[in-house]
Design a protein around this motif. Structure first.
Motif, PDB file in Angstrom:
ATOM      1  N   VAL A  14     -29.117  19.680 -64.925  1.00  0.00           N
ATOM      2  CA  VAL A  14     -27.686  19.413 -65.216  1.00  0.00           C
ATOM      3  C   VAL A  14     -27.370  17.924 -65.128  1.00  0.00           C
ATOM      4  CG1 VAL A  14     -25.319  19.828 -64.339  1.00  0.00           C
ATOM      5  CG2 VAL A  14     -27.097  21.680 -64.368  1.00  0.00           C
ATOM      6  N   ILE A  15     -28.008  17.247 -64.029  1.00  0.00           N
ATOM      7  CA  ILE A  15     -27.933  15.754 -63.935  1.00  0.00           C
ATOM      8  C   ILE A  15     -28.308  15.069 -65.093  1.00  0.00           C
ATOM      9  CG2 ILE A  15     -28.545  13.733 -62.372  1.00  0.00           C
ATOM     10  CD1 ILE A  15     -26.477  15.680 -61.349  1.00  0.00           C
ATOM     11  N   THR A  16     -29.561  15.469 -65.603  1.00  0.00           N
ATOM     12  CA  THR A  16     -30.245  14.733 -66.732  1.00  0.00           C
ATOM     13  C   THR A  16     -29.395  14.706 -67.746  1.00  0.00           C
ATOM     14  OG1 THR A  16     -32.489  15.182 -65.579  1.00  0.00           O
ATOM     15  CG2 THR A  16     -32.432  14.614 -68.271  1.00  0.00           C
ATOM     16  N   ARG A  17     -28.799  16.235 -68.118  1.00  0.00           N
ATOM     17  CA  ARG A  17     -28.018  16.291 -69.430  1.00  0.00           C
ATOM     18  C   ARG A  17     -26.598  15.467 -69.280  1.00  0.00           C
ATOM     19  NH1 ARG A  17     -27.023  21.644 -69.338  1.00  0.00           N
ATOM     20  NH2 ARG A  17     -24.937  21.584 -68.384  1.00  0.00           N
ATOM     21  N   ILE A  18     -26.142  15.448 -68.176  1.00  0.00           N
ATOM     22  CA  ILE A  18     -24.832  14.765 -67.866  1.00  0.00           C
ATOM     23  C   ILE A  18     -25.243  13.217 -68.354  1.00  0.00           C
ATOM     24  CG2 ILE A  18     -23.176  13.921 -66.405  1.00  0.00           C
ATOM     25  CD1 ILE A  18     -23.374  16.728 -65.288  1.00  0.00           C
ATOM     26  N   ILE A  19     -26.393  12.732 -67.740  1.00  0.00           N
ATOM     27  CA  ILE A  19     -26.771  10.932 -67.930  1.00  0.00           C
ATOM     28  C   ILE A  19     -27.030  11.013 -69.151  1.00  0.00           C
ATOM     29  CG2 ILE A  19     -28.533   9.624 -67.381  1.00  0.00           C
ATOM     30  CD1 ILE A  19     -28.690  10.749 -64.607  1.00  0.00           C
ATOM     31  N   LYS A  20     -27.675  11.853 -70.094  1.00  0.00           N
ATOM     32  CA  LYS A  20     -27.824  11.385 -71.273  1.00  0.00           C
ATOM     33  C   LYS A  20     -26.620  11.536 -72.266  1.00  0.00           C
ATOM     34  CE  LYS A  20     -32.462  13.183 -71.756  1.00  0.00           C
ATOM     35  NZ  LYS A  20     -33.503  14.303 -72.374  1.00  0.00           N
ATOM     36  N   GLU A  21     -25.620  12.431 -71.800  1.00  0.00           N
ATOM     37  CA  GLU A  21     -24.518  12.543 -72.621  1.00  0.00           C
ATOM     38  C   GLU A  21     -23.464  11.308 -72.338  1.00  0.00           C
ATOM     39  OE1 GLU A  21     -22.582  16.113 -71.792  1.00  0.00           O
ATOM     40  OE2 GLU A  21     -24.084  17.422 -72.831  1.00  0.00           O
ATOM     41  N   ALA A  22     -23.704  10.830 -71.273  1.00  0.00           N
ATOM     42  CA  ALA A  22     -22.849   9.415 -70.590  1.00  0.00           C
ATOM     43  C   ALA A  22     -23.497   8.312 -71.282  1.00  0.00           C
ATOM     44  CB  ALA A  22     -22.686   9.414 -69.182  1.00  0.00           C
ATOM     45  N   LEU A  23     -24.703   8.070 -71.494  1.00  0.00           N
ATOM     46  CA  LEU A  23     -25.317   6.913 -71.937  1.00  0.00           C
ATOM     47  C   LEU A  23     -25.660   6.861 -73.481  1.00  0.00           C
ATOM     48  CD1 LEU A  23     -27.680   6.398 -68.894  1.00  0.00           C
ATOM     49  CD2 LEU A  23     -25.437   5.135 -69.303  1.00  0.00           C
ATOM     50  N   PRO A  24     -25.710   5.659 -74.116  1.00  0.00           N
ATOM     51  CA  PRO A  24     -25.977   5.582 -75.460  1.00  0.00           C
ATOM     52  C   PRO A  24     -27.287   5.846 -75.642  1.00  0.00           C
ATOM     53  CG  PRO A  24     -25.362   3.328 -74.468  1.00  0.00           C
ATOM     54  CD  PRO A  24     -25.201   4.430 -73.582  1.00  0.00           C
ATOM     55  N   ASP A  25     -27.693   6.278 -76.891  1.00  0.00           N
ATOM     56  CA  ASP A  25     -29.060   6.495 -77.512  1.00  0.00           C
ATOM     57  C   ASP A  25     -30.044   5.376 -77.157  1.00  0.00           C
ATOM     58  OD1 ASP A  25     -28.541   9.161 -78.253  1.00  0.00           O
ATOM     59  OD2 ASP A  25     -28.125   8.436 -80.220  1.00  0.00           O
ATOM     60  N   GLY A  26     -31.289   5.725 -76.602  1.00  0.00           N
ATOM     61  CA  GLY A  26     -32.081   4.441 -76.275  1.00  0.00           C
ATOM     62  C   GLY A  26     -32.147   3.938 -74.772  1.00  0.00           C
ATOM     63  N   VAL A  27     -31.275   4.354 -74.287  1.00  0.00           N
ATOM     64  CA  VAL A  27     -31.184   3.942 -72.711  1.00  0.00           C
ATOM     65  C   VAL A  27     -31.851   5.003 -71.883  1.00  0.00           C
ATOM     66  CG1 VAL A  27     -29.672   3.322 -70.865  1.00  0.00           C
ATOM     67  CG2 VAL A  27     -28.844   2.836 -73.143  1.00  0.00           C
ATOM     68  N   ASN A  28     -32.951   4.358 -71.024  1.00  0.00           N
ATOM     69  CA  ASN A  28     -33.895   5.333 -70.204  1.00  0.00           C
ATOM     70  C   ASN A  28     -33.362   5.145 -68.798  1.00  0.00           C
ATOM     71  OD1 ASN A  28     -35.538   6.018 -72.276  1.00  0.00           O
ATOM     72  ND2 ASN A  28     -36.826   4.102 -72.085  1.00  0.00           N
ATOM     73  N   VAL A  29     -33.444   5.965 -68.223  1.00  0.00           N
ATOM     74  CA  VAL A  29     -33.273   6.066 -66.836  1.00  0.00           C
ATOM     75  C   VAL A  29     -34.326   6.706 -65.904  1.00  0.00           C
ATOM     76  CG1 VAL A  29     -31.421   7.308 -64.908  1.00  0.00           C
ATOM     77  CG2 VAL A  29     -30.741   6.640 -67.343  1.00  0.00           C
ATOM     78  N   SER A  30     -34.695   5.641 -64.851  1.00  0.00           N
ATOM     79  CA  SER A  30     -35.950   6.095 -63.906  1.00  0.00           C
ATOM     80  C   SER A  30     -35.419   7.222 -63.143  1.00  0.00           C
ATOM     81  CB  SER A  30     -36.120   4.815 -63.071  1.00  0.00           C
ATOM     82  OG  SER A  30     -35.145   4.785 -62.080  1.00  0.00           O
ATOM     83  N   LYS A  31     -36.935   7.841 -62.857  1.00  0.00           N
ATOM     84  CA  LYS A  31     -36.582   9.125 -62.027  1.00  0.00           C
ATOM     85  C   LYS A  31     -35.959   8.816 -60.499  1.00  0.00           C
ATOM     86  CE  LYS A  31     -39.835  12.520 -60.112  1.00  0.00           C
ATOM     87  NZ  LYS A  31     -41.320  12.923 -59.931  1.00  0.00           N
TER      88      LYS A  31
END
Length: 146
Positions: A14-31
């Motif tokens: 759920v957290i990963t999906r929310i982060i992906k929806e909140a950030l623009p494409d191509g932005v990576n988030v570390s573990k």
């Protein structure tokens, strides 16, 4: 209550999906960043729940309602989230109302279909009886001719 502090964390998916929806494409988030966001979100939810519970207790209720959450958001100084929260709540209520209406319509259609099927069965039985009567009449005519 939770047995371990980890039990209170929100699901990673759920957290990963929310982060992906909140950030623009191509932005990576570390573990580690996802874990920190997950823990922060969990703490926020627990704090908001606790504040909302205080409002419910003041009103001598055991059930939290949307008003309690709204009041908690104000108390926590998150007023800027109140309007989006109200809009989301309204959309949720409309969705639930639509689901309820669709369910009722489906039930009515099913009842109507069952009534139609029952009428068709009755009509079929009447036609069968009528055909049986005609067959008996024909058989009697044959017996008379013979």
């Amino acid at each position: 209550m939770a047995e371990r502090p980890e039990d209170l964390n929100l699901p990673n998916a759920v957290i990963t999906r929310i982060i992906k929806e909140a950030l623009p494409d191509g932005v990576n988030v570390s573990k580690e960043a996802r874990r920190a966001i997950s823990q922060a979100a969990s703490v926020f939810v627990l704090y908001a729940t606790s504040c909302a519970n205080n409002f419910a207790m003041k009103a001598k209720r055991k059930t939290l309602n949307a008003g309690d959450v709204m009041s908690a958001m104000e108390e926590m100084e998150f007023e800027r989230f109140l309007q989006p929260l109200r809009e989301a709540l309204e959309a949720y209520k409309k969705g639930q109302k639509g689901k309820k209406e669709a369910s009722e319509q489906k039930r009515k259609d099913k009842d109507k279909k069952n009534d139609t099927d029952d009428n068709d069965k009755s009509r079929d039985e009447e036609e069968d009886e009528h055909m049986d009567d005609e067959q008996e009449g024909e058989n009697e005519e044959e017996d008379v001719e013979n």
